[in-house]
Design an enzyme around this catalytic site. Structure first.
Site, PDB file in Angstrom:
ATOM      1  CE1 TYR A  91      30.021 125.673  47.742  1.00  0.00           C
ATOM      2  CE2 TYR A  91      29.717 125.818  45.370  1.00  0.00           C
ATOM      3  CZ  TYR A  91      29.859 125.060  46.509  1.00  0.00           C
ATOM      4  OH  TYR A  91      29.833 123.692  46.426  1.00  0.00           O
ATOM      5  CG  ASN A 114      26.803 120.145  56.707  1.00  0.00           C
ATOM      6  OD1 ASN A 114      26.503 120.051  57.891  1.00  0.00           O
ATOM      7  ND2 ASN A 114      25.907 120.029  55.736  1.00  0.00           N
ATOM      8  CB  CYS A 122      26.242 121.253  52.367  1.00  0.00           C
ATOM      9  SG  CYS A 122      26.417 119.483  52.575  1.00  0.00           S
ATOM     10  CG  HIS A 123      21.726 118.646  49.049  1.00  0.00           C
ATOM     11  ND1 HIS A 123      21.547 118.411  50.406  1.00  0.00           N
ATOM     12  CD2 HIS A 123      20.479 118.847  48.528  1.00  0.00           C
ATOM     13  CE1 HIS A 123      20.260 118.439  50.676  1.00  0.00           C
ATOM     14  NE2 HIS A 123      19.586 118.714  49.566  1.00  0.00           N
ATOM     15  CD  GLU A 149      16.236 119.148  48.522  1.00  0.00           C
ATOM     16  OE1 GLU A 149      16.327 120.350  48.198  1.00  0.00           O
ATOM     17  OE2 GLU A 149      16.805 118.669  49.522  1.00  0.00           O
TER      18      GLU A 149
END
Length: 159
Positions: A91, A114, A122-123, A149
């Site tokens: 962040y 979002n 945003c993850h 991912e």
């Protein structure tokens, strides 16, 4: 705006499209869904989301249409969209990147607002030291997306 529901590994996702592009993704069903065959734009988005969850897509190309958000929120969403697949930022790093180094908490609020999660990733925003914190869809979903991912990125790195 027209909605449809996609069954995904992280539960049902409601996906909205308008005449410009994808304008919303929500966790769980929203309103009455239309068949994806009724709207080519919606079918394209669902095709990309299915490929993403199958580990076959690392970057979305469907057009987006963000209908809301303050200037700061839009800057945060744009910055998070730059985070490469399989990577994370804190962040604080995102706050600094948008020119507000003391606004890490405000970045968290922007992430929560979002309108197009998963597609606008945003993850990929984590707490200081890589700590898994905050996600509008819940931490188990965030963990699943990050693990998906990371696994795909590792496979790509080794091939």
């Amino acid at each position: 705006m027209r909605w449809t529901v996609l069954d995904s590994p992280i539960g049902e996702l409601s996906v909205a499209v308008d005449e410009v592009g994808i304008c919303g993704v929500r966790f769980g069903p929203v309103g009455s869904a239309v068949p994806e065959a009724d709207l080519p734009e919606l079918a394209a988005a669902l095709t990309e989301l299915r490929a993403y969850f199958a580990g076959e897509l690392t970057g979305f190309t469907v057009p987006l249409h963000v209908l809301r958000g303050s200037e700061f929120e839009r800057a945060v969403w744009a910055e998070m969209s730059k985070i490469p697949y399989g990577e994370t930022r804190t962040y604080g790093e995102v706050a600094a990147a948008v020119g507000e180094p003391g606004a890490a908490r405000a970045v968290g609020v922007a992430c929560n607002r979002n309108p197009i999660p998963v597609i606008v990733p945003c993850h990929r925003i984590v707490g200081a030291g890589g700590k898994l914190v905050g996600f509008g869809g819940g931490l188990p979903r965030k963990r699943h997306l990050l693990e998906l991912e990371a696994g795909v990125a590792l496979r790509h790195a080794w091939t």
